[in-house]
Design an enzyme around this catalytic site. Structure first.
Site, PDB file in Angstrom:
ATOM      1  N   LYS A  45       0.863  -1.196   0.000  1.00 22.18           N
ATOM      2  CA  LYS A  45       0.000   0.000   0.000  1.00 22.18           C
ATOM      3  C   LYS A  45       0.892   1.237   0.000  1.00 22.18           C
ATOM      4  CE  LYS A  45      -3.599   2.734   0.559  1.00 22.18           C
ATOM      5  NZ  LYS A  45      -4.463   3.017  -0.613  1.00 22.18           N
ATOM      6  N   CYS A 131      -2.277   9.510  -6.946  1.00 19.12           N
ATOM      7  CA  CYS A 131      -3.371   9.280  -6.005  1.00 19.12           C
ATOM      8  C   CYS A 131      -4.455  10.349  -6.202  1.00 19.12           C
ATOM      9  CB  CYS A 131      -2.880   9.337  -4.559  1.00 19.12           C
ATOM     10  SG  CYS A 131      -4.259   9.207  -3.404  1.00 19.12           S
TER      11      CYS A 131
HETATM   12  C1  DHB Z   1      -5.459   5.900  -2.897  1.00 21.38           C
HETATM   13  C2  DHB Z   1      -5.968   5.697  -4.148  1.00 21.38           C
HETATM   14  C3  DHB Z   1      -5.108   5.627  -5.206  1.00 21.38           C
HETATM   15  O1  DHB Z   1      -5.555   5.427  -6.469  1.00 21.38           O
HETATM   16  C4  DHB Z   1      -3.738   5.772  -4.992  1.00 21.38           C
HETATM   17  O2  DHB Z   1      -2.904   5.718  -6.020  1.00 21.38           O
HETATM   18  C5  DHB Z   1      -3.239   5.962  -3.727  1.00 21.38           C
HETATM   19  C6  DHB Z   1      -4.116   6.024  -2.669  1.00 21.38           C
HETATM   20  C7  DHB Z   1      -6.378   5.975  -1.777  1.00 21.38           C
HETATM   21  O3  DHB Z   1      -7.445   6.554  -1.919  1.00 21.38           O
HETATM   22  O4  DHB Z   1      -6.006   5.479  -0.698  1.00 21.38           O
END
Ligand code: DHB
Length: 311
Positions: A45, A131
């Site tokens: 993540k 993001c």
């Molecule tokens: C999140 C969503 C994304 O597409 C990303 O690249 C990083 C974080 C999110 O909302 O947590």
């Protein structure tokens, strides 16, 4: 023998399939499930300098054609993920991994990357420039000037293998401009694509996710044609030393085959992994191998990038 093995920047992977960042990668327990599956690797993540709770729930919803999310970067802080990939790296039979990172500002990104540079981690790093879900923070990769500034600074101190996660682009001129930016840097890879940002899904008369009044990133079937276009556009434009990771709309061996045909060296599964769980890696691998066998291909090199056009 048909093989789906691949390489990114001299790192070997027994299988080209893995999770997409955000799915099955928030905790060690989830990452362990991907590690113990047929996937060739995992990506963590996206980690920020400090741990974050993310946006209020509901913040991820499955739909008929895919998913919508506005998670808001919930994560345990980049050191949690850095510690885990270093721990695995020190085990003899470990796979190679990707550590996904970004700061909430350029300054924070540099603090994080300098710590990774100083650490014992020797694996791949994915800098997330895409993001879409943190209120008030635009996607970095839609701003070519800021992207150039950040990467110029990063490569003044960062010497480990680094790639970037990109949002989808939708205009040929933007493919040209983005590729011209990325070709200036010694990137190991670009990963195309993150979710299509800021879609809106409605159930009866109400939005289906709470953050941002329902606006969120789309994944799944909605995005495969856009993902394939981005993979192929960058495959056509980038220096051959910059490899492509294909992400978006993969739920079958046929989908993975198409990403590789467009130029992908590795293929990530997001929404379909969330929906089906880590057993999906064996199923999609078997389906991809069946297609390769039928066509007489023994390795990904036999068809990577070899998309046919109509004369
Ligand atoms: C999140 C969503 C994304 O597409 C990303 O690249 C990083 C974080 C999110 O909302 O947590």
């Amino acid at each position: 023998m048909v093989s789906t093995a691949t390489q990114i920047a001299n790192f070997n992977f027994d299988n080209c399939l893995m999770n997409a960042a955000g799915v099955y990668c928030m905790t060690r327990e989830e990452l362990e499930q991907v590690e113990n599956s047929a996937a060739g690797s995992f990506v963590t993540k996206t980690g920020t300098l400090e741990a974050r709770a993310g946006n209020p729930e509901p913040r991820y919803v499955d739909t008929e054609l895919g998913s919508i999310n506005s998670m808001g970067l919930p994560n345990n802080g980049f050191e949690y993920y850095l510690d885990y990939v270093i721990e695995l790296q020190n085990q003899a039979d470990s796979k190679n991994h990707f550590l996904s990172l970004v700061g909430l500002s350029p300054a924070e990104t540099h603090i994080i990357l300098k710590k990774v540079q100083e650490s014992d981690y020797q694996g791949l790093v994915e800098l997330n420039l895409s993001c879409p879900n943190v209120p008030g923070k635009p996607q970095i990769a839609y701003d070519f000037e800021t992207t150039t500034e950040i990467l110029t600074e990063v490569f003044s101190y960062f010497t480990k293998p680094l790639g970037v996660k990109l949002p989808p682009y939708f205009d040929i001129v933007h493919f040209d401009q983005a590729a011209a930016v990325f070709n200036q840097f010694p990137l190991a890879f670009v990963n195309c694509v993150n979710s299509i940002g800021n879609g809106l899904v409605i159930n009866d008369e109400t939005v289906v996710i709470k953050p941002k009044n329902g606006f969120g990133g789309l994944g799944g079937d909605y995005i495969k044609p856009t993902a394939l276009a981005n993979v192929h556009a960058f495959y056509q434009r980038l220096n051959p030393s910059i490899q492509i990771i294909g992400t978006g709309g993969v739920k079958s061996g046929r989908d993975a085959f198409e990403h590789i045909l467009c130029g992908a060296s590795m293929v990530q599964i997001g929404t379909a992994l969330q929906q089906e769980g880590p057993a999906i890696f064996q199923r999609v691998t078997d389906e991809l191998k069946a297609i390769m066998t039928e066509k007489g291909y023994e390795s990904l090199e036999d068809f990577r990038g070899k998309l046919n056009y109509i004369d």
